[in-house]
Scaffold this active site. Structure first.
Site, mmCIF file in Angstrom:
data_model
loop_
_atom_site.group_PDB
_atom_site.id
_atom_site.type_symbol
_atom_site.label_atom_id
_atom_site.label_comp_id
_atom_site.label_asym_id
_atom_site.label_seq_id
_atom_site.Cartn_x
_atom_site.Cartn_y
_atom_site.Cartn_z
ATOM 1 N N LYS A 268 0.753 -1.111 0.075
ATOM 2 C CA LYS A 268 -0.010 0.180 0.167
ATOM 3 C C LYS A 268 0.954 1.215 -0.071
ATOM 4 O O LYS A 268 1.962 1.059 0.544
ATOM 5 C CB LYS A 268 -0.554 0.063 1.218
ATOM 6 N N ASP B 171 -7.061 4.265 -4.282
ATOM 7 C CA ASP B 171 -7.770 4.317 -3.032
ATOM 8 C C ASP B 171 -8.179 5.758 -2.723
ATOM 9 O O ASP B 171 -8.699 6.251 -3.670
ATOM 10 C CB ASP B 171 -6.767 3.792 -1.918
#
Ligand code: NDP
Ligand code: 2IT
Length: 446
Positions: free
Chosen positions: A127, A167
């Site tokens: 991430k 995201d």
């Protein structure tokens, strides 16, 4: 947590990462549900797999300088946490939001390991992101920021190494700028990012995938418990990518979505949300959810996003951000008759909220399983890029539906096998872990 080794691991982790509450919360939740696995398979502790699992393979933090429209230099922080590549290249989104810090990126990266494993596809966990706030910035500012961000990130990623995606705060516009800069710097057109535009290697149905996948998963859970979306009243928090397509699919499955939100407030529309209006306001005009009520007779706007959980509903789909449902909100949901919570956002329920769902006998679809459709479809985008071919919308959507159904049965089966029938949170953690843990065992100490 009763297992002494895991207890001690948690203490050591907290001592090493003192200012990372979200990361510690995510790890604790996983380790707790892996206790029965440790009993059955002590080699995971003995061979050091659990110690390795909680430490990222690599963590990159970098300066992102850019020039705003007034000519001033701005400096943001960039992050990429490459958490685990045991079963495939690191894969996971980029979040651009002022709240981004190492704790948040590490919690997201850790969760991503198990989610990606659960999809059944060969993707590891990672991430990244930045504390950059795209809100209120011009397209030119967002472009300059993305180009600067990629000018460092490109050194660390690649189609077989690490494949970022979107995201919070990173959608099609940002992916376009990031991909353009990667292509320029590497002189290579490849599947290094997913969520790309359809004219340059994106997959049909990726935009819809997280929200649709959430509803496919939830539909499986509801049917297994003699419930359904049909005729149900649904509350969805957020009004971004996940929330919008969760709303679309829930409505297609016969539900009435009565509320949506953003970080400043929520709208309650008893006649049912007009999704075309939400899409225009959010996807095209980049406006606030407040403006929905101004254009829709009968809808009410309320300041403060957290109070959305006070609206009576049958099914709650939190699709905004972490820890958005507190214990108090969970109690409100339960006392208003809500029978299912399915997580579109990552870790939207606090541990206390989850305890309330359990005590109230509510159905609970945990994020790692329920929102895995986005990254699963990203992996399908990677496959299409490798083949230099594109599937139709129906082809991708069918694969997504099958993946979410398999994932449901996999999580439910693991819960049953380890003596916790119906506990999809434990089942998802166990099933997601086993594949990664077995691969780590096979590699030895690396
Ligand atoms: P978007 O940026 O498209 O939308 C985010 C939405 O959540 C906006 O409505 C935003 O409101 C709201 N929001 C963001 N931060 C907060 C906050 N701190 N408090 C209250 N509301 C907030 O992001 P996505 O829809 O892509 O992501 C939503 C959630 O889903 C995140 O948890 C993400 O990690 C998760 N997720 C996303 C996937 C994807 O494919 N995109 C896949 C799997 C999970 P505002 O506009 O006011 O900021
Ligand atoms: O949380 C997530 O799974 C995502 N933001 C999507 C990641 C991806 O690589 O598509």
């Amino acid at each position: 947590m009763k297992n002494e080794y895991l207890q001690d691991l948690m203490l050591r982790l907290a001592a090493r990462n003192p200012a990372q509450p979200e990361f510690l919360q995510a790890v604790h939740e996983v380790l707790e549900s892996l206790e029965p696995v440790m009993e059955a398979r002590p080699e995971f502790i003995r061979e050091g797999v659990m110690d390795c699992l909680v430490e990222p393979e690599r963590s990159i933090r970098f300066r992102v300088p850019w020039v705003d429209d007034t000519g001033r230099v701005q400096v943001n922080r960039g992050f990429r946490v490459q958490f685990n590549s045991a079963i495939g290249p690191y894969k996971g989104g980029l979040r651009f939001h002022p709240s981004v810090n190492e704790s948040i990126i590490k919690f997201l990266g850790f969760e991503q390991i198990f989610k990606n494993s659960l999809t059944g596809l060969p993707i590891g966990g990672g991430k990244g992101g930045s504390d950059f706030d795209p809100k209120g910035k011009s397209d030119a500012e967002v472009m300059r920021f993305c180009q600067s961000f990629m000018s460092e990130l490109f050194k660390h990623i690649g189609p077989d190494t690490d494949v970022p995606a979107g995201d919070i705060g990173v959608g099609g516009r940002e992916i376009g700028y990031l991909f353009g800069q990667y292509k320029r710097l590497c002189n290579e057109f490849c599947g290094v990012l997913t969520g790309k535009g359809l004219s340059y290697g994106g997959s049909l149905a990726r935009k819809e995938a997280t929200g649709y996948g959430l509803c496919y998963f939830t539909d499986n859970m509801l049917r297994a418990n003699d419930r359904s979306f049909d005729g149900a009243k649904v509350v969805i928090s957020g009004s971004g990518n996940v929330a919008i397509y969760a709303c679309e699919k829930a409505a297609q499955l016969g539900a009435k979505v009565v509320a949506m939100s953003d970080s400043t407030g929520y709208v309650y529309d008893p006649a049912g949300i007009d999704l075309d209006l939400v899409k225009r306001l959010k996807e095209v005009e980049r406006r606030r959810i407040r403006d929905y009520a101004a254009q829709r007779p009968g809808a009410q706007y309320h300041e403060g996003c957290r109070d959305i959980w006070s609206i009576p509903c049958d099914i709650a789909l939190p699709c905004a951000t972490q820890n958005e449902i507190s214990e108090e909100s969970a109690k409100l949901l339960a006392s208003n008759g809500c029978f299912a919570v399915a997580e579109g956002a990552n870790m939207p329920s606090t541990p206390e909220a989850i305890a309330v769902y359990r005590a109230a006998g509510m159905l609970f679809a945990p994020a790692k399983a329920a929102n895995a459709g986005g990254v699963a479809t990203s992996a399908l985008e990677m496959s299409q890029n490798s083949m230099r071919y594109s599937w139709s919308f129906e082809e991708v959507d069918n694969r997504l539906r099958h993946i979410m159904t398999d994932l449901y049965h996999n999580a439910a089966g693991a819960a049953e096998a380890y003596g916790m029938p119906g506990d999809l949170a434990a089942g998802a953690n166990i099933a997601g872990f086993l594949k990664v843990g077995d691969a780590m065992l096979a590699y030895g100490v690396v």
